[in-house]
Design an enzyme around this catalytic site. Structure first.
Site, short mmCIF file in Angstrom:
data_model
loop_
_atom_site.label_atom_id
_atom_site.label_comp_id
_atom_site.label_asym_id
_atom_site.label_seq_id
_atom_site.Cartn_x
_atom_site.Cartn_y
_atom_site.Cartn_z
N SER A 1 0.79 -1.24 0.00
CA SER A 1 0.00 0.00 0.00
C SER A 1 0.82 1.28 0.00
O SER A 1 0.25 2.37 -0.07
CB SER A 1 -0.96 0.01 1.19
OG SER A 1 -2.04 -0.87 0.96
N LYS B 1 0.11 3.83 -2.69
CA LYS B 1 -0.89 4.89 -2.59
C LYS B 1 -0.27 6.28 -2.50
O LYS B 1 -0.96 7.28 -2.70
CB LYS B 1 -1.82 4.62 -1.42
CG LYS B 1 -2.73 3.41 -1.68
CD LYS B 1 -3.42 2.90 -0.44
CE LYS B 1 -4.30 1.71 -0.83
NZ LYS B 1 -4.34 0.67 0.19
N SER C 1 -5.83 3.54 4.45
CA SER C 1 -5.24 2.72 3.38
C SER C 1 -6.32 1.96 2.62
O SER C 1 -6.17 0.78 2.30
CB SER C 1 -4.20 1.75 3.95
OG SER C 1 -3.33 1.30 2.96
#
Length: 322
Positions: A100, A103, A157
């Site tokens: 993640s 991102k 997230s």
């Protein structure tokens, strides 16, 4: 014949006068960005052009720096943005899965290209990401602003927020992934390939610690990005498909911001982005300042556990950030 002889004499005289004028007065034309060919800078290879790397921390692929627990992670790096130095290097050019932390790039693109007040209708695809996805709880038909989605993306997230933002920006996840790769290349992150906006596992979705440093350093140049990652929590408000108000709290997954972990003395953690999957391990990209108020980016990829992730990060911050 006499006329011709006189002309030749006049021509020769004019030539001699012109040559004399050059020696006395010099050439009056100027060359833009002219350089001194005898200067030390030029002889050492600098020609007055600001190259891409002039604003970046640069190093080779030789590992350096050591900590008591560096073995708990596959890769790690510490970058001083003000001195332009790489302070710690463990496999920073190795291809790794970002999970993640992907991102960061998604948020950077959205902040650069989209209107924060735009309202996004959450699609069925966004509301139902793949199994085992980290989500912020969006439902099909929810009406939510781009800014609120960014908080859901970076704090909780949320893979659902990532898909909603990608579809809003580019029309589809696939088109947004193309934009991600184009953007990464422009930032110098040329050893990466992204296939989705969330970091959901895929063998063709990868980056390096150095590439993520380049991406993250550009992201933290944006005030809105720093404001979001510096938030311990955010109270989000939007409406559902029926038009009813929805109020939820998005909490930061970064252990330093949540209060689960404490940074070393003299280090002020501004914020960061976590990432965790089976193949990626435990990842953290962090922005902090040291006791001299110098800006530090520190990254740990593929740690073997959450506690060891923060154990190593603290060793990096205490040993190499100051």
């Amino acid at each position: 014949m006499k006329c011709t002889s006189k002309l030749k004499k006049k021509s020769r005289l004019l030539c001699l006068l012109c040559i004399a004028a050059l020696f006395v007065g010099g050439c009056k034309s100027t060359i833009e960005n002219a350089y001194d060919p005898y200067s030390t800078d030029f002889m050492n290879g600098y020609n007055g052009v600001d190259y891409f790397a002039s604003n970046s921390c640069v190093t080779n692929d030789v590992n350096f720096g050591d900590t008591a627990n560096s073995s708990v992670a596959e890769g790690a790096g510490v970058f001083n943005m003000d001195t332009k130095e790489v302070k710690f290097n463990k496999n920073i050019f190795e291809r790794l899965y970002p999970a993640s932390t992907t991102k960061v790039l998604t948020a950077y693109i959205i902040l650069k290209r989209c209107n924060m007040s735009d309202i996004v209708t959450v699609s069925k695809e966004a509301a139902n990401p793949a199994e085992s996805s980290s989500v912020c709880g969006l439902k099909e038909g929810d009406q939510i602003s781009v800014m609120e989605l960014l908080y859901g993306l970076l704090l909780e997230s949320g893979n659902d927020a990532a898909i909603a933002l990608a579809e809003h920006c580019s029309g589809s996840v696939e088109a947004f992934a193309d934009l991600m790769n184009q953007t990464a290349a422009k930032l110098g992150a040329t050893q990466s390939n992204f296939v989705n906006p969330s970091g959901y596992p895929d063998e063709n979705h990868y980056t390096t610690i150095y590439d993520m440093y380049l991406i993250f350093s550009n992201a933290i140049s944006l005030e809105s990005f720093v404001t979001i990652i510096n938030s311990a929590a955010h109270d989000a408000a939007y409406t559902n498909a029926s038009g009813n108000a929805v109020n939820v709290k998005f909490s930061n997954t970064c252990g330093y911001l949540s209060g689960a972990y404490e940074a070393p003395e003299g280090v002020n953690v501004v914020g960061g982005k976590t990432g965790t999957t089976h193949d990626a391990g435990y990842c953290l990209v962090l922005y902090s300042t040291n006791s001299d108020n110098e800006r530090i980016i520190s990254i740990v990829y593929k740690a073997d556990g959450k506690s060891n992730l923060y154990l190593l990060m603290n060793e990096l911050l205490s040993g190499f950030a100051n």
